[in-house]
Design an enzyme around this catalytic site. Structure first.
Site, mmCIF file in Angstrom:
data_model
loop_
_atom_site.group_PDB
_atom_site.id
_atom_site.type_symbol
_atom_site.label_atom_id
_atom_site.label_comp_id
_atom_site.label_asym_id
_atom_site.label_seq_id
_atom_site.Cartn_x
_atom_site.Cartn_y
_atom_site.Cartn_z
ATOM 1 C CE1 TYR A 113 22.434 3.951 52.073
ATOM 2 C CE2 TYR A 113 20.525 5.238 52.741
ATOM 3 C CZ TYR A 113 21.892 5.084 52.660
ATOM 4 O OH TYR A 113 22.727 6.059 53.161
ATOM 5 C CE LYS A 120 24.023 3.325 55.202
ATOM 6 N NZ LYS A 120 25.464 3.318 55.561
#
Length: 279
Positions: free
Chosen positions: A155, A159
């Site tokens: 993740y 990002k």
């Protein structure tokens, strides 16, 4: 971008959470909204709520990891509304486990939804937005796009990429009257930790209600939970003021400062004093 009634907002992941709050906040300001979500029923519910407020909304089932579906969304947007003034690339998913346990399927799923999808949207929407000569793009990153978080490595990677590509996008669009904002939320009461419910290669047997409180194991100092409505208000304020960064939780700033200081100090290591034998 000056937000005015009659403008058109396209929001992905708008069936719940931040995306839904953004869609309704836009409608309350008189914007027409294309509500896109991988869950058709959720998209339809959001659109119906907007219509109940007297607004104009179109619901679409869109898997943002599929470039063809994103292109079809753009075509439908221009056919139905004739424009896109505000593009919110908000759809996102998360995996919470150590990197050593992440599979190639995990990497592909998270990066395709969180990062590649933004590239697909830019390809589909940006040429016509540039022809129009105005607009604003909001890309949803995360505090995890600014700060490394253990057990969220995939993740975090997705990002960090969103932050970087958005910073470049802002530079490239500076002369085109198209603003760019990077939404970096901390903990918000959404269903992000249940995002595998829509993953084709994984079955989730039990889902929490959308109104259930968010639970995390983060340090208490960083566990303040905002509502999606609070975040949506921040986003529209940032768009109206053409702000690049939208950090929702200022208490996370010291963690970012630690990372920034560590990188800055690395420039003063013996690697850069022409005497590597001192290492």
């Amino acid at each position: 971008m000056e937000i005015k009634p009659g403008q058109v907002a396209v929001i992905t992941g708008a069936g719940s959470g931040i995306g839904k709050a953004l869609a309704i906040a836009c409608a309350r300001r008189g914007l027409q909204v294309l509500v896109a979500d991988i869950e058709q029923a959720a998209a339809t519910t959001t659109a119906e709520e907007i219509q109940a407020l007297g607004g104009n909304a179109l619901a679409m089932c869109v898997d943002v990891s599929d470039a063809k579906q994103v292109n079809a969304m753009a075509e439908q947007c221009w056919q139905h509304f004739g424009a896109c003034d505000l593009l919110c690339n908000n759809a996102g998913v998360s995996i919470n486990k150590p990197l050593a346990e992440c599979t190639s399927s995990d990497w592909h799923w998270v990066l395709s939804v969180n990062t590649m999808a933004i590239g697909y949207a830019l390809n589909a929407f940006l040429p016509r937005m540039k022809e129009h000569g105005s607009g604003h793009i909001v890309n949803t990153a995360s505090m995890a796009g600014l700060i490394p978080l253990s057990n969220f490595g995939v993740y975090v990677a997705s990002k960090y990429a969103v932050v970087g590509l958005s910073e470049v996008l802002a530079q490239e669009l500076a002369a085109d009257n198209i603003g760019v904002s990077i939404l970096c939320p901390g903990i918000v009461s959404t269903r992000i930790f249940e995002s595998e419910r829509n993953r084709s290669d994984k079955s989730i047997s039990q889902l929490a209600d959308d109104t259930d409180p968010m639970h995390t194991d983060f340090d208490q100092a960083y566990s303040r939970i905002l509502t999606p409505d609070q975040v949506a208000s921040m986003v529209l304020t940032a768009v109206a003021n053409n702000l690049l960064y939208i950090p929702t939780h200022p208490e996370w700033a010291p963690l970012f400062q630690q990372r920034s200081d560590a990188i800055h100090s690395a420039f003063d290591t013996p690697l850069n004093n022409n005497n590597p034998t001192n290492i």
